[in-house]
Structure formats: C-alpha cells, structure tokens
Design an enzyme around this catalytic site. Structure first.
Site, PDB file in Angstrom:
ATOM      1  N   ILE A 100     -12.216 -40.763  -1.158  1.00 42.17           N
ATOM      2  CA  ILE A 100     -11.966 -41.684  -0.047  1.00 42.17           C
ATOM      3  C   ILE A 100     -13.213 -41.670   0.836  1.00 42.17           C
ATOM      4  CG2 ILE A 100     -10.598 -39.881   1.123  1.00 42.17           C
ATOM      5  CD1 ILE A 100      -9.109 -42.154   2.609  1.00 42.17           C
ATOM      6  N   TYR A 101     -13.801 -42.819   0.968  1.00 43.45           N
ATOM      7  CA  TYR A 101     -15.053 -42.918   1.720  1.00 43.45           C
ATOM      8  C   TYR A 101     -15.081 -44.176   2.569  1.00 43.45           C
ATOM      9  CZ  TYR A 101     -17.063 -39.136  -1.023  1.00 43.45           C
ATOM     10  OH  TYR A 101     -17.307 -37.910  -1.592  1.00 43.45           O
ATOM     11  N   GLY A 112     -10.087 -45.108   7.737  1.00 45.60           N
ATOM     12  CA  GLY A 112      -9.664 -44.065   6.799  1.00 45.60           C
ATOM     13  C   GLY A 112      -8.132 -43.964   6.801  1.00 45.60           C
ATOM     14  N   TYR A 146      -7.698 -35.076   7.465  1.00 46.72           N
ATOM     15  CA  TYR A 146      -6.518 -34.935   6.591  1.00 46.72           C
ATOM     16  C   TYR A 146      -5.363 -34.262   7.328  1.00 46.72           C
ATOM     17  CZ  TYR A 146      -9.494 -36.247   2.635  1.00 46.72           C
ATOM     18  OH  TYR A 146     -10.321 -36.919   1.788  1.00 46.72           O
ATOM     19  N   LYS A 148      -4.765 -34.362  10.449  1.00 41.10           N
ATOM     20  CA  LYS A 148      -4.242 -35.403  11.348  1.00 41.10           C
ATOM     21  C   LYS A 148      -3.333 -36.379  10.589  1.00 41.10           C
ATOM     22  CE  LYS A 148      -5.097 -36.753  15.636  1.00 41.10           C
ATOM     23  NZ  LYS A 148      -6.081 -37.186  16.621  1.00 41.10           N
TER      24      LYS A 148
HETATM   25  C1  LIG Z   1     -12.976 -38.779   6.290  1.00 41.22           C
HETATM   26  C2  LIG Z   1     -12.944 -40.304   6.493  1.00 41.22           C
HETATM   27  C3  LIG Z   1     -12.406 -40.999   5.234  1.00 41.22           C
HETATM   28  C4  LIG Z   1     -12.014 -40.614   7.684  1.00 41.22           C
HETATM   29  O1  LIG Z   1     -12.027 -42.009   7.925  1.00 41.22           O
HETATM   30  P1  LIG Z   1     -12.315 -42.578   9.383  1.00 41.22           P
HETATM   31  O2  LIG Z   1     -12.175 -44.048   9.318  1.00 41.22           O
HETATM   32  O3  LIG Z   1     -13.594 -42.042   9.883  1.00 41.22           O
HETATM   33  O4  LIG Z   1     -11.121 -41.911  10.217  1.00 41.22           O
HETATM   34  P2  LIG Z   1     -10.070 -42.671  11.175  1.00 41.22           P
HETATM   35  O5  LIG Z   1     -10.842 -43.404  12.225  1.00 41.22           O
HETATM   36  O6  LIG Z   1      -9.127 -43.479  10.352  1.00 41.22           O
HETATM   37  O7  LIG Z   1      -9.318 -41.454  11.836  1.00 41.22           O
HETATM   38  C5  LIG Z   1      -7.911 -41.277  11.771  1.00 41.22           C
HETATM   39  C6  LIG Z   1      -7.516 -40.186  12.729  1.00 41.22           C
HETATM   40  O8  LIG Z   1      -8.197 -38.971  12.392  1.00 41.22           O
HETATM   41  C7  LIG Z   1      -8.986 -38.545  13.506  1.00 41.22           C
HETATM   42  N1  LIG Z   1     -10.273 -38.058  13.026  1.00 41.22           N
HETATM   43  C8  LIG Z   1     -11.021 -38.593  12.030  1.00 41.22           C
HETATM   44  N2  LIG Z   1     -12.163 -37.875  11.889  1.00 41.22           N
HETATM   45  C9  LIG Z   1     -12.117 -36.901  12.830  1.00 41.22           C
HETATM   46  C10 LIG Z   1     -13.006 -35.869  13.220  1.00 41.22           C
HETATM   47  N3  LIG Z   1     -14.159 -35.664  12.603  1.00 41.22           N
HETATM   48  N4  LIG Z   1     -12.632 -35.056  14.245  1.00 41.22           N
HETATM   49  C11 LIG Z   1     -11.467 -35.243  14.900  1.00 41.22           C
HETATM   50  N5  LIG Z   1     -10.576 -36.215  14.586  1.00 41.22           N
HETATM   51  C12 LIG Z   1     -10.908 -37.029  13.565  1.00 41.22           C
HETATM   52  C13 LIG Z   1      -9.171 -39.763  14.369  1.00 41.22           C
HETATM   53  O9  LIG Z   1      -9.386 -39.439  15.718  1.00 41.22           O
HETATM   54  C14 LIG Z   1      -7.876 -40.512  14.165  1.00 41.22           C
HETATM   55  O10 LIG Z   1      -6.867 -39.970  14.972  1.00 41.22           O
HETATM   56  P3  LIG Z   1      -5.717 -40.892  15.646  1.00 41.22           P
HETATM   57  O11 LIG Z   1      -4.897 -41.452  14.507  1.00 41.22           O
HETATM   58  O12 LIG Z   1      -4.958 -39.961  16.526  1.00 41.22           O
HETATM   59  O13 LIG Z   1      -6.455 -41.970  16.392  1.00 41.22           O
HETATM   60  C15 LIG Z   1     -14.345 -40.882   6.841  1.00 41.22           C
HETATM   61  O14 LIG Z   1     -14.805 -40.332   8.042  1.00 41.22           O
HETATM   62  C16 LIG Z   1     -15.375 -40.636   5.756  1.00 41.22           C
HETATM   63  O15 LIG Z   1     -15.536 -41.462   4.863  1.00 41.22           O
HETATM   64  N6  LIG Z   1     -16.110 -39.496   5.841  1.00 41.22           N
HETATM   65  C17 LIG Z   1     -17.154 -39.209   4.888  1.00 41.22           C
HETATM   66  C18 LIG Z   1     -16.648 -39.051   3.474  1.00 41.22           C
HETATM   67  C19 LIG Z   1     -15.695 -37.901   3.313  1.00 41.22           C
HETATM   68  O16 LIG Z   1     -15.878 -36.813   3.839  1.00 41.22           O
HETATM   69  N7  LIG Z   1     -14.661 -38.189   2.518  1.00 41.22           N
HETATM   70  C20 LIG Z   1     -13.689 -37.210   2.166  1.00 41.22           C
HETATM   71  C21 LIG Z   1     -14.168 -36.473   0.951  1.00 41.22           C
HETATM   72  S1  LIG Z   1     -12.919 -35.319   0.460  1.00 41.22           S
END
Ligand SMILES: CC(C)(COP(=O)(O)OP(=O)(O)OC[C@H]1O[C@@H](n2cnc3c(N)ncnc32)[C@H](O)[C@@H]1OP(=O)(O)O)[C@@H](O)C(=O)NCCC(=O)NCCS
Length: 189
Positions: A100-101, A112, A146, A148
């Site tokens: 998931i990216y 995400g 995750y 969260k």
């Molecule tokens: C991990 C990932 C998929 C999350 O997607 P995202 O769009 O950035 O996250 P979202 O904006 O949907 O966040 C959803 C919730 O999680 C929380 N959250 C996300 N990242 C966070 C962080 N680093 N620290 C604290 N809270 C976080 C958000 O605040 C939000 O909370 P809410 O529902 O209370 O508002 C994205 O950041 C990503 O692609 N990261 C790099 C790739 C990666 O690591 N993939 C996973 C490999 S296993």
C-alpha cells in the site's frame, strides 16, 4: 477528507504495467531510500519490480492491483492477495494487503485510509473475516498508521534486505473491527 469526490479506485490491468512499475519504484524509493545504500536500493528495485515479475504478479489468480486516482492523476496503489503468497499464513478467511503506497506529496490527506476502506469492502464482499499485512518493524510511520486503522500485531516474519535479515511485524484487523474506519470507496475484486 478533502476533495473525496475527486477520488476513484480502479483495477490496474496488464496494459498499465509500465505505469505500475514506475509508481512502485518511485514510492518504494521515496519510502526506504534513507534506510539503505543507493547500491542496495538499486539492486532491490531491479529485482523486485522487474517487468516480467510484475507481469506474473498482475496475472496471478487471486491477486489484485488497484490504482487510486485523484482526478486523472494516479496518487497511490494497493496490492491485495486472496491467498497469501509469502508467509506461512494460509488462511482462506483472510485477505492480505501486500503493498500500500501513497505518493509522497499526497500523504497525510486521508488517502491511505481510503485504500484501507476499499480493502475492508473487498474483504467483506469476499466473505473474509480479517485483513492482514506485514510491515517492516523500522517503518514507524506505517506502524502508527496501521494501528490507527485498527490493526494489531500478531507475529513476526523475517525477510532479506541486501545482505541483512530484517523483520516484518505481522498485523491483522477483523473486518468487523471497531472502531470502524467506515467505507466510501468503490471497485471490483
Ligand atoms: C502509510 C501510508 C499508506 C498512509 O497513507 P496516508 O494517506 O499518508 O495516511 P492517511 O492520511 O490516510 O492517515 C490516516 C490516519 O492515520 C494517521 N497517520 C498516518 N500517518 C501517520 C503518522 N506518520 N503519524 C501519526 N499518524 C499518522 C493520520 O493522522 C490519520 O488519522 P485520522 O484518521 O485520525 O485523521 C502512506 O503514508 C505511505 O504510502 N507511506 C509510504 C509507504 C509505506 O510505508 N507503505 C506501507 C508499507 S508496509
């Protein structure tokens, strides 16, 4: 979430393989570049996202890639497996999120979560009881995300990165879990 009306999730098909390869390489690089050397990263990317390998993955029965579009721009993707490929978990009642990216510049806007909602919707449609995934123990941002989203740790799994053995934490979440993260996504498994 801002502008959720602009969002669509669509299956990625074989004729989009180059797009898939590009986004896979870019997002992996952006996420993990600071953890390893340029050389190790290059070797890994060449192997992991080789066109032939990706083609096989896209054609594999039981695996699905989806692109997340914001308007006409692809801002992220997800890979789901009906049957787990890479661990000893072999539970017909589970759906694996293998990848998931979200593109770096679009992270932190709820996208995400939107993809997780989509996965829950598909798992429900497939009559699965839970979703699971492996996350590198050093990917602390993803771990927070995750948790969260309602995932809990249930085990560990070793994997090789360059010359080193690293550890993935295995996490799962019931499709009925509370608190629910809701569901507004659409698409077909
Ligand atoms: C991990 C990932 C998929 C999350 O997607 P995202 O769009 O950035 O996250 P979202 O904006 O949907 O966040 C959803 C919730 O999680 C929380 N959250 C996300 N990242 C966070 C962080 N680093 N620290 C604290 N809270 C976080 C958000 O605040 C939000 O909370 P809410 O529902 O209370 O508002 C994205 O950041 C990503 O692609 N990261 C790099 C790739 C990666 O690591 N993939 C996973 C490999 S296993």
């Amino acid at each position: 979430m801002k502008h959720s009306k602009d969002l669509t999730i669509r299956k990625c098909y074989k004729n989009q393989i180059i797009i898939l390869q590009n986004i896979s390489i870019k997002t992996y690089y952006d996420t993990f570049r600071s953890f390893t050397s340029e050389e190790t990263m290059k070797t890994y990317l060449e192997e992991a996202y080789d066109i032939k390998k990706l083609s096989k993955e896209i054609m594999a029965k039981g695996s699905f890639f989806y692109f997340l579009y914001k308007g006409s721009e692809i801002i992220g993707y997800i890979k789901l497996n009906k049957k787990p490929f890479r661990s000893d978990i072999n539970d017909e009642e589970s759906l694996e999120i293998e990848r998931i990216y979200i593109q770096k510049e679009h992270q932190g806007n709820g996208y995400g979560k939107y993809l997780i909602n989509h996965s829950i919707k598909i798992a429900t449609r497939l009559k699965k009881k839970y979703i699971w995934l492996g996350v590198w123990e050093r990917n602390s941002k993803a771990l927070v995300f995750y948790k969260k989203m309602g995932f809990e740790e249930f085990g560990k799994y070793p994997f090789r990165m360059g010359d080193e053995v690293q550890t993935d934490l295995l996490m799962n979440r019931s499709v009925y879990a509370s608190p629910s993260v809701g569901s507004s996504a659409s698409g077909n498994a």
